[in-house]
Structure formats: C-alpha cells, structure tokens
Scaffold this motif. Sequence first.
Motif, PDB file in Angstrom:
ATOM      1  N   LYS A 120       0.850  -1.219   0.144  1.00  0.00           N
ATOM      2  CA  LYS A 120      -0.054   0.202  -0.140  1.00  0.00           C
ATOM      3  C   LYS A 120       0.898   1.220  -0.024  1.00  0.00           C
ATOM      4  CE  LYS A 120      -3.938   2.042   2.396  1.00  0.00           C
ATOM      5  NZ  LYS A 120      -4.797   1.807   3.578  1.00  0.00           N
ATOM      6  N   ALA A 121       1.871   1.148   0.957  1.00  0.00           N
ATOM      7  CA  ALA A 121       2.866   2.370   0.910  1.00  0.00           C
ATOM      8  C   ALA A 121       3.433   2.596  -0.663  1.00  0.00           C
ATOM      9  CB  ALA A 121       3.853   2.154   1.937  1.00  0.00           C
ATOM     10  N   ALA A 122       4.021   1.731  -1.014  1.00  0.00           N
ATOM     11  CA  ALA A 122       4.576   1.612  -2.546  1.00  0.00           C
ATOM     12  C   ALA A 122       3.513   2.202  -3.534  1.00  0.00           C
ATOM     13  CB  ALA A 122       5.008   0.416  -2.961  1.00  0.00           C
ATOM     14  N   LEU A 123       2.245   1.722  -3.482  1.00  0.00           N
ATOM     15  CA  LEU A 123       1.274   2.131  -4.455  1.00  0.00           C
ATOM     16  C   LEU A 123       0.929   3.685  -4.177  1.00  0.00           C
ATOM     17  CD1 LEU A 123      -0.947  -1.135  -4.418  1.00  0.00           C
ATOM     18  CD2 LEU A 123       0.275  -0.371  -6.323  1.00  0.00           C
ATOM     19  N   GLU A 124       0.656   4.015  -2.918  1.00  0.00           N
ATOM     20  CA  GLU A 124       0.566   5.455  -2.638  1.00  0.00           C
ATOM     21  C   GLU A 124       1.729   6.321  -3.161  1.00  0.00           C
ATOM     22  OE1 GLU A 124      -0.214   5.162   1.623  1.00  0.00           O
ATOM     23  OE2 GLU A 124      -2.363   4.788   1.126  1.00  0.00           O
ATOM     24  N   LYS A 125       2.793   5.871  -3.074  1.00  0.00           N
ATOM     25  CA  LYS A 125       4.094   6.456  -3.459  1.00  0.00           C
ATOM     26  C   LYS A 125       3.831   6.669  -5.150  1.00  0.00           C
ATOM     27  CE  LYS A 125       8.379   8.328  -3.382  1.00  0.00           C
ATOM     28  NZ  LYS A 125       9.079   9.354  -2.803  1.00  0.00           N
ATOM     29  N   SER A 126       3.445   5.562  -5.994  1.00  0.00           N
ATOM     30  CA  SER A 126       3.307   5.614  -7.167  1.00  0.00           C
ATOM     31  C   SER A 126       2.070   6.822  -7.523  1.00  0.00           C
ATOM     32  CB  SER A 126       2.803   4.206  -7.724  1.00  0.00           C
ATOM     33  OG  SER A 126       1.534   4.129  -7.522  1.00  0.00           O
ATOM     34  N   LEU A 127       0.997   6.835  -6.755  1.00  0.00           N
ATOM     35  CA  LEU A 127      -0.023   7.936  -7.249  1.00  0.00           C
ATOM     36  C   LEU A 127       0.858   9.398  -6.827  1.00  0.00           C
ATOM     37  CD1 LEU A 127      -2.893   6.168  -5.674  1.00  0.00           C
ATOM     38  CD2 LEU A 127      -2.534   6.512  -7.984  1.00  0.00           C
ATOM     39  N   GLU A 128       1.665   9.519  -5.697  1.00  0.00           N
ATOM     40  CA  GLU A 128       2.185  10.634  -5.452  1.00  0.00           C
ATOM     41  C   GLU A 128       3.026  11.188  -6.762  1.00  0.00           C
ATOM     42  OE1 GLU A 128       4.479  10.729  -1.889  1.00  0.00           O
ATOM     43  OE2 GLU A 128       2.652   9.876  -0.885  1.00  0.00           O
ATOM     44  N   LEU A 129       3.799  10.069  -7.311  1.00  0.00           N
ATOM     45  CA  LEU A 129       4.649  10.489  -8.503  1.00  0.00           C
ATOM     46  C   LEU A 129       3.892  10.366 -10.090  1.00  0.00           C
ATOM     47  CD1 LEU A 129       7.707   8.224  -7.571  1.00  0.00           C
ATOM     48  CD2 LEU A 129       7.516  10.729  -7.219  1.00  0.00           C
ATOM     49  N   ASP A 130       2.677  10.511  -9.764  1.00  0.00           N
ATOM     50  CA  ASP A 130       1.867  10.682 -10.847  1.00  0.00           C
ATOM     51  C   ASP A 130       2.171   9.348 -11.898  1.00  0.00           C
ATOM     52  OD1 ASP A 130       0.359  12.725 -10.246  1.00  0.00           O
ATOM     53  OD2 ASP A 130       2.064  14.130 -10.891  1.00  0.00           O
ATOM     54  N   THR A 131       1.920   8.257 -11.382  1.00  0.00           N
ATOM     55  CA  THR A 131       1.970   6.948 -12.268  1.00  0.00           C
ATOM     56  C   THR A 131       1.320   7.099 -13.441  1.00  0.00           C
ATOM     57  OG1 THR A 131       1.975   4.699 -12.346  1.00  0.00           O
ATOM     58  CG2 THR A 131       0.283   5.688 -11.293  1.00  0.00           C
ATOM     59  N   GLN A 132       1.701   6.732 -14.533  1.00  0.00           N
ATOM     60  CA  GLN A 132       0.972   6.728 -16.046  1.00  0.00           C
ATOM     61  C   GLN A 132      -0.298   5.754 -15.691  1.00  0.00           C
ATOM     62  OE1 GLN A 132       3.529   6.276 -19.236  1.00  0.00           O
ATOM     63  NE2 GLN A 132       4.577   8.127 -18.964  1.00  0.00           N
ATOM     64  N   ASP A 133      -0.378   4.901 -14.841  1.00  0.00           N
ATOM     65  CA  ASP A 133      -1.432   3.634 -14.762  1.00  0.00           C
ATOM     66  C   ASP A 133      -2.192   4.144 -13.457  1.00  0.00           C
ATOM     67  OD1 ASP A 133      -1.086   2.481 -17.377  1.00  0.00           O
ATOM     68  OD2 ASP A 133       0.930   2.358 -16.475  1.00  0.00           O
ATOM     69  N   PRO A 134      -2.764   5.054 -12.972  1.00  0.00           N
ATOM     70  CA  PRO A 134      -3.221   5.354 -11.525  1.00  0.00           C
ATOM     71  C   PRO A 134      -4.526   4.220 -11.569  1.00  0.00           C
ATOM     72  CG  PRO A 134      -3.945   7.004 -13.246  1.00  0.00           C
ATOM     73  CD  PRO A 134      -2.717   6.589 -13.940  1.00  0.00           C
ATOM     74  N   GLN A 135      -5.187   3.946 -12.401  1.00  0.00           N
ATOM     75  CA  GLN A 135      -6.286   2.826 -12.347  1.00  0.00           C
ATOM     76  C   GLN A 135      -5.796   1.522 -11.760  1.00  0.00           C
ATOM     77  OE1 GLN A 135      -4.815   3.725 -15.223  1.00  0.00           O
ATOM     78  NE2 GLN A 135      -4.820   1.829 -16.532  1.00  0.00           N
ATOM     79  N   ILE A 136      -4.682   1.172 -12.302  1.00  0.00           N
ATOM     80  CA  ILE A 136      -3.686  -0.019 -11.772  1.00  0.00           C
ATOM     81  C   ILE A 136      -3.460   0.238 -10.462  1.00  0.00           C
ATOM     82  CG2 ILE A 136      -1.714  -1.586 -12.053  1.00  0.00           C
ATOM     83  CD1 ILE A 136      -1.879  -1.219 -15.133  1.00  0.00           C
ATOM     84  N   ALA A 137      -2.961   1.392 -10.029  1.00  0.00           N
ATOM     85  CA  ALA A 137      -2.394   1.642  -8.520  1.00  0.00           C
ATOM     86  C   ALA A 137      -4.056   1.516  -7.564  1.00  0.00           C
ATOM     87  CB  ALA A 137      -1.960   3.089  -8.672  1.00  0.00           C
ATOM     88  N   HIS A 138      -5.101   2.096  -8.103  1.00  0.00           N
ATOM     89  CA  HIS A 138      -6.202   1.888  -7.480  1.00  0.00           C
ATOM     90  C   HIS A 138      -6.810   0.506  -7.142  1.00  0.00           C
ATOM     91  CE1 HIS A 138      -6.644   6.322  -6.328  1.00  0.00           C
ATOM     92  NE2 HIS A 138      -6.239   6.503  -7.395  1.00  0.00           N
ATOM     93  N   PHE A 139      -6.671  -0.138  -8.065  1.00  0.00           N
ATOM     94  CA  PHE A 139      -7.116  -1.591  -8.079  1.00  0.00           C
ATOM     95  C   PHE A 139      -6.145  -2.348  -7.353  1.00  0.00           C
ATOM     96  CE2 PHE A 139      -6.781  -6.047  -9.302  1.00  0.00           C
ATOM     97  CZ  PHE A 139      -8.036  -6.369  -9.350  1.00  0.00           C
ATOM     98  N   ASN A 140      -5.006  -2.240  -7.156  1.00  0.00           N
ATOM     99  CA  ASN A 140      -4.215  -3.064  -6.339  1.00  0.00           C
ATOM    100  C   ASN A 140      -4.084  -2.321  -4.867  1.00  0.00           C
ATOM    101  OD1 ASN A 140      -3.000  -4.715  -8.188  1.00  0.00           O
ATOM    102  ND2 ASN A 140      -1.085  -3.452  -8.716  1.00  0.00           N
ATOM    103  N   LEU A 141      -4.421  -1.010  -4.805  1.00  0.00           N
ATOM    104  CA  LEU A 141      -4.777  -0.758  -3.420  1.00  0.00           C
ATOM    105  C   LEU A 141      -6.054  -1.184  -2.668  1.00  0.00           C
ATOM    106  CD1 LEU A 141      -4.271   3.211  -3.545  1.00  0.00           C
ATOM    107  CD2 LEU A 141      -3.110   1.697  -2.179  1.00  0.00           C
ATOM    108  N   GLY A 142      -7.001  -1.405  -3.711  1.00  0.00           N
ATOM    109  CA  GLY A 142      -8.190  -2.240  -3.253  1.00  0.00           C
ATOM    110  C   GLY A 142      -7.942  -3.709  -2.731  1.00  0.00           C
ATOM    111  N   LEU A 143      -6.859  -4.466  -3.450  1.00  0.00           N
ATOM    112  CA  LEU A 143      -6.485  -5.621  -2.912  1.00  0.00           C
ATOM    113  C   LEU A 143      -5.678  -5.655  -1.540  1.00  0.00           C
ATOM    114  CD1 LEU A 143      -4.963  -6.950  -6.371  1.00  0.00           C
ATOM    115  CD2 LEU A 143      -7.398  -7.602  -5.368  1.00  0.00           C
ATOM    116  N   ALA A 144      -4.975  -4.626  -1.316  1.00  0.00           N
ATOM    117  CA  ALA A 144      -4.230  -4.134  -0.085  1.00  0.00           C
ATOM    118  C   ALA A 144      -5.055  -3.951   0.989  1.00  0.00           C
ATOM    119  CB  ALA A 144      -3.025  -3.141  -0.378  1.00  0.00           C
ATOM    120  N   ASN A 145      -5.946  -3.181   0.633  1.00  0.00           N
ATOM    121  CA  ASN A 145      -6.930  -2.857   1.660  1.00  0.00           C
ATOM    122  C   ASN A 145      -7.766  -4.004   2.157  1.00  0.00           C
ATOM    123  OD1 ASN A 145      -6.356  -0.052   2.080  1.00  0.00           O
ATOM    124  ND2 ASN A 145      -7.374   0.585   0.279  1.00  0.00           N
TER     125      ASN A 145
END
Length: 185
Positions: A120-145
């Motif tokens: 979750k911490a890594a995924l949140e960092k990816s969003l802070e850095l404006d990953t080109q695939d935020p939908q994937i980050a949010h999906f994986n955050l769902g799994l982590a949560n």
Amino acid sequence: MIKTLTCLLGAAALSATASAQVLVLGSGLGKDCYDAVVTRPAPTAVDERACTRAINSGTLDQRNLTATYINRGIIRMRMEKFDASLEDYAEAKELRPDLGAIYLNEGAALIGMGDPSAGKAALEKSLELDTQDPQIAHFNLGLANEMLDDAQAAYFSYRKALELEPDWELPQRELSRFSVNAAES
C-alpha cells in the motif's frame, strides 16, 4: 444515515494484482524484453533471460535500462519470483527514483508476497509520483485494503479504478462482491 459496506466473498482476487510495463524505445534486446511483458501474461525463463541479456548488454541508455529492469521485474513477479522482482525494482529506483511505474509494480509484488502494508505504501508513492497507470494503482490498493480488512477503503479503491478505466473487468468483478447498506444512526 450511515452507509456500511460488506464484502460478500472475501479477497478472492489477491492473486490478480495488476502491473504496468514500461515502453522501451527502438529495437533490440530491451524491446524484446518489453514485448515479452506485453504479449505473454505467463512468461517463461526464456523471457527472463532475454531481459537479462538486454540489461547486461551495455547498450541501453538510462531510460531504456530503467524500463528493462522494471519489465524484467514484472516477468519475475508473474513467475512468482517476488524477491527477484523487488531486486529489479530497487535497481530501477537507483536509476530513476522519481518514476511512478517502479513503485506501482513494487506494490504489486509486495501484495503478491503477502505484505499489504508495504504494498500500500509503494502504491501510494506511485500515485504521488503521477504514475501513468493510476487505475492499476487504485485496483491494487483495493487488494491491499482487503488484505488489511478495510472493506470500505477497498470498495472506494475499486470504484476509483473503475472510474478511471470504465470498461475494465477486474474492478467491476471486485465491486460486484460488495453490498452497500444504509444503516440508521
């Protein structure tokens, strides 16, 4: 009224973390590695070796070397070689610590290893850095949560993934397991 969420079936898709490859410009060994990530969801040791040859060739510029480390990490992650994939993401971070794709894939690997907090911490960092695939980050955050027993956060993460990619089947499937109930306060 307070809304409560119930996850109907539990975290059935934890093995379905999503990843994001990084394009390698030009042709050659780095491009072969990228092509393996894009075309083969179940890569083999041959694909991993193609990436290793590209990394060891000494012909890649910094951008393509970073991308090739990420792509080999994805191949290794798909082969469930999570420690090796994390080593590749660490190498990529040495080259480009500001690239969101590294943290997105690192988060997926950590979730795959059963470490949702670090994922979750890594995924949140990816969003802070404006990953080109935020939908994937949010999906994986769902799994982590879900792994962290936070059904409400999981629900909203899957909703955000679907909002960003309306035709994506994975978040649709995950959201179908939830029931939103209105409760009196």
